[in-house]
Design a protein around this motif. Structure first.
Motif, PDB file in Angstrom:
ATOM      1  N   LEU A  34       0.541 -10.633 -39.095  1.00  0.00           N
ATOM      2  CA  LEU A  34      -0.084 -11.427 -40.152  1.00  0.00           C
ATOM      3  C   LEU A  34      -1.211 -10.695 -40.868  1.00  0.00           C
ATOM      4  N   GLY A  35      -1.743  -9.675 -40.236  1.00  0.00           N
ATOM      5  CA  GLY A  35      -2.907  -8.997 -40.805  1.00  0.00           C
ATOM      6  C   GLY A  35      -2.537  -7.790 -41.634  1.00  0.00           C
ATOM      7  N   PRO A  36      -3.537  -7.029 -42.034  1.00  0.00           N
ATOM      8  CA  PRO A  36      -3.266  -5.799 -42.773  1.00  0.00           C
ATOM      9  C   PRO A  36      -2.511  -4.817 -41.880  1.00  0.00           C
ATOM     10  N   PRO A  37      -1.688  -3.963 -42.461  1.00  0.00           N
ATOM     11  CA  PRO A  37      -0.807  -3.135 -41.650  1.00  0.00           C
ATOM     12  C   PRO A  37      -1.512  -2.150 -40.725  1.00  0.00           C
ATOM     13  N   ALA A  38      -2.647  -1.632 -41.104  1.00  0.00           N
ATOM     14  CA  ALA A  38      -3.301  -0.613 -40.281  1.00  0.00           C
ATOM     15  C   ALA A  38      -4.357  -1.234 -39.379  1.00  0.00           C
ATOM     16  N   PHE A  39      -4.154  -1.146 -38.102  1.00  0.00           N
ATOM     17  CA  PHE A  39      -5.122  -1.507 -37.069  1.00  0.00           C
ATOM     18  C   PHE A  39      -5.580  -2.963 -37.106  1.00  0.00           C
ATOM     19  N   ALA A  40      -4.667  -3.872 -37.382  1.00  0.00           N
ATOM     20  CA  ALA A  40      -4.988  -5.302 -37.333  1.00  0.00           C
ATOM     21  C   ALA A  40      -5.253  -5.743 -35.894  1.00  0.00           C
ATOM     22  N   CYS A  41      -4.482  -5.201 -34.951  1.00  0.00           N
ATOM     23  CA  CYS A  41      -4.685  -5.562 -33.544  1.00  0.00           C
ATOM     24  C   CYS A  41      -6.037  -5.069 -33.047  1.00  0.00           C
ATOM     25  N   ALA A  42      -6.383  -3.840 -33.396  1.00  0.00           N
ATOM     26  CA  ALA A  42      -7.662  -3.289 -32.954  1.00  0.00           C
ATOM     27  C   ALA A  42      -8.823  -4.083 -33.539  1.00  0.00           C
ATOM     28  N   GLY A  43      -8.699  -4.524 -34.773  1.00  0.00           N
ATOM     29  CA  GLY A  43      -9.748  -5.360 -35.373  1.00  0.00           C
ATOM     30  C   GLY A  43      -9.888  -6.679 -34.644  1.00  0.00           C
ATOM     31  N   ALA A  44      -8.760  -7.325 -34.360  1.00  0.00           N
ATOM     32  CA  ALA A  44      -8.797  -8.587 -33.618  1.00  0.00           C
ATOM     33  C   ALA A  44      -9.353  -8.368 -32.214  1.00  0.00           C
ATOM     34  N   ALA A  45      -8.963  -7.268 -31.585  1.00  0.00           N
ATOM     35  CA  ALA A  45      -9.449  -6.976 -30.233  1.00  0.00           C
ATOM     36  C   ALA A  45     -10.938  -6.660 -30.229  1.00  0.00           C
ATOM     37  N   ALA A  46     -11.425  -5.976 -31.247  1.00  0.00           N
ATOM     38  CA  ALA A  46     -12.858  -5.667 -31.323  1.00  0.00           C
ATOM     39  C   ALA A  46     -13.672  -6.949 -31.455  1.00  0.00           C
ATOM     40  N   VAL A  47     -13.191  -7.887 -32.257  1.00  0.00           N
ATOM     41  CA  VAL A  47     -13.875  -9.177 -32.377  1.00  0.00           C
ATOM     42  C   VAL A  47     -13.833  -9.912 -31.039  1.00  0.00           C
ATOM     43  N   ALA A  48     -12.667  -9.894 -30.380  1.00  0.00           N
ATOM     44  CA  ALA A  48     -12.542 -10.546 -29.074  1.00  0.00           C
ATOM     45  C   ALA A  48     -13.474  -9.914 -28.049  1.00  0.00           C
ATOM     46  N   LEU A  49     -13.561  -8.596 -28.060  1.00  0.00           N
ATOM     47  CA  LEU A  49     -14.442  -7.888 -27.139  1.00  0.00           C
ATOM     48  C   LEU A  49     -15.899  -8.261 -27.380  1.00  0.00           C
ATOM     49  N   ALA A  50     -16.328  -8.283 -28.628  1.00  0.00           N
ATOM     50  CA  ALA A  50     -17.713  -8.650 -28.948  1.00  0.00           C
ATOM     51  C   ALA A  50     -17.991 -10.096 -28.537  1.00  0.00           C
ATOM     52  N   PHE A  51     -17.038 -10.983 -28.807  1.00  0.00           N
ATOM     53  CA  PHE A  51     -17.197 -12.391 -28.426  1.00  0.00           C
ATOM     54  C   PHE A  51     -17.263 -12.540 -26.913  1.00  0.00           C
ATOM     55  N   SER A  52     -16.407 -11.816 -26.202  1.00  0.00           N
ATOM     56  CA  SER A  52     -16.388 -11.867 -24.743  1.00  0.00           C
ATOM     57  C   SER A  52     -17.698 -11.371 -24.144  1.00  0.00           C
ATOM     58  N   VAL A  53     -18.220 -10.272 -24.684  1.00  0.00           N
ATOM     59  CA  VAL A  53     -19.494  -9.725 -24.198  1.00  0.00           C
ATOM     60  C   VAL A  53     -20.627 -10.695 -24.510  1.00  0.00           C
ATOM     61  N   LEU A 138       6.977 -16.112 -35.409  1.00  0.00           N
ATOM     62  CA  LEU A 138       6.666 -15.692 -36.773  1.00  0.00           C
ATOM     63  C   LEU A 138       7.932 -15.511 -37.605  1.00  0.00           C
ATOM     64  N   HIS A 139       9.003 -15.039 -36.987  1.00  0.00           N
ATOM     65  CA  HIS A 139      10.284 -14.926 -37.692  1.00  0.00           C
ATOM     66  C   HIS A 139      10.789 -16.307 -38.097  1.00  0.00           C
ATOM     67  N   PHE A 140      10.693 -17.258 -37.188  1.00  0.00           N
ATOM     68  CA  PHE A 140      11.114 -18.630 -37.482  1.00  0.00           C
ATOM     69  C   PHE A 140      10.284 -19.221 -38.625  1.00  0.00           C
ATOM     70  N   LEU A 141       8.970 -19.047 -38.570  1.00  0.00           N
ATOM     71  CA  LEU A 141       8.109 -19.566 -39.637  1.00  0.00           C
ATOM     72  C   LEU A 141       8.423 -18.905 -40.975  1.00  0.00           C
ATOM     73  N   HIS A 142       8.689 -17.605 -40.941  1.00  0.00           N
ATOM     74  CA  HIS A 142       9.014 -16.889 -42.173  1.00  0.00           C
ATOM     75  C   HIS A 142      10.332 -17.400 -42.777  1.00  0.00           C
ATOM     76  N   THR A 143      11.346 -17.581 -41.921  1.00  0.00           N
ATOM     77  CA  THR A 143      12.632 -18.059 -42.450  1.00  0.00           C
ATOM     78  C   THR A 143      12.548 -19.505 -42.920  1.00  0.00           C
ATOM     79  N   GLN A 144      11.673 -20.292 -42.319  1.00  0.00           N
ATOM     80  CA  GLN A 144      11.501 -21.667 -42.798  1.00  0.00           C
ATOM     81  C   GLN A 144      10.826 -21.692 -44.161  1.00  0.00           C
ATOM     82  N   LYS A 145       9.935 -20.758 -44.390  1.00  0.00           N
ATOM     83  CA  LYS A 145       9.187 -20.720 -45.636  1.00  0.00           C
ATOM     84  C   LYS A 145       9.978 -20.048 -46.761  1.00  0.00           C
ATOM     85  N   HIS A 146      10.683 -18.961 -46.440  1.00  0.00           N
ATOM     86  CA  HIS A 146      11.313 -18.156 -47.482  1.00  0.00           C
ATOM     87  C   HIS A 146      12.839 -18.189 -47.461  1.00  0.00           C
ATOM     88  N   GLY A 147      13.429 -18.820 -46.495  1.00  0.00           N
ATOM     89  CA  GLY A 147      14.883 -18.838 -46.389  1.00  0.00           C
ATOM     90  C   GLY A 147      15.369 -17.710 -45.496  1.00  0.00           C
TER      91      GLY A 147
END
Length: 150
Positions: A34-53, A138-147
């Motif tokens: 769902l996020g930008p193609p480059a390092f979306a997981c790392a961005g989400a993980a960095a936020v999770a790490l900061a929140f966890s700390v 996410l595939h199911f949601l995409h096909t429901q939205k776009h066919g």
């Protein structure tokens, strides 16, 4: 933040090493899709790490728990994006990455030195299930939205 909250609130007596990683991997795969193609997981993980700390957790376990699997996902799920089964395979590998302290000789609670195959296999299966579930949803949601042919 959903990564940390799921970790804090879900207490199921599954008695399998790595089962919570399936939830983490599912959320990270969803962030990647769902996020930008480059390092979306790392961005989400960095936020999770900061929140966890900020909630009082230690930094180093969070790095292995959130950031390392996120980097594996970001590097392996680059374009062209793998299909649903590819995301499941990468999810399993990313969840195994959480066990790198074991390979470095550190003691990890719940991991018996004589039976490393068991936590490695359960981590892989949990991560694969997380990647599969997120990709299917996410595939199911995409096909429901776009066919089905978009």
């Amino acid at each position: 933040m959903a990564l940390v909250l799921a970790e804090q609130w879900l207490r199921l007596p599954l008695h399998l090493p790595g089962w919570r990683g399936g939830i983490t991997i599912a959320l990270l795969v969803a962030a990647h899709r769902l996020g930008p193609p480059a390092f979306a997981c790392a961005g989400a993980a960095a936020v999770a790490l900061a929140f966890s700390v900020s909630l009082g957790s230690a930094l180093l376990p969070g790095v292995f728990h959130y950031l390392l699997p996120a980097l594996v996902l970001d590097l392996c799920l680059r374009r062209p994006r793998p299909g649903i089964l590819g995301a499941a395979l990468v999810g399993g590998l990313a969840n195994i990455a959480r066990l790198l302290p074991v390979l470095a000789g550190s003691r990890v609670p719940g991991v018996s030195d004589g039976m490393l195959w068991f936590p490695f296999s359960t981590h892989f299966l949990s991560g694969a299930c997380g990647g599969l579930i997120a990709s299917l949803a996410l595939h199911f949601l995409h096909t429901q939205k776009h066919g089905p042919h978009s």
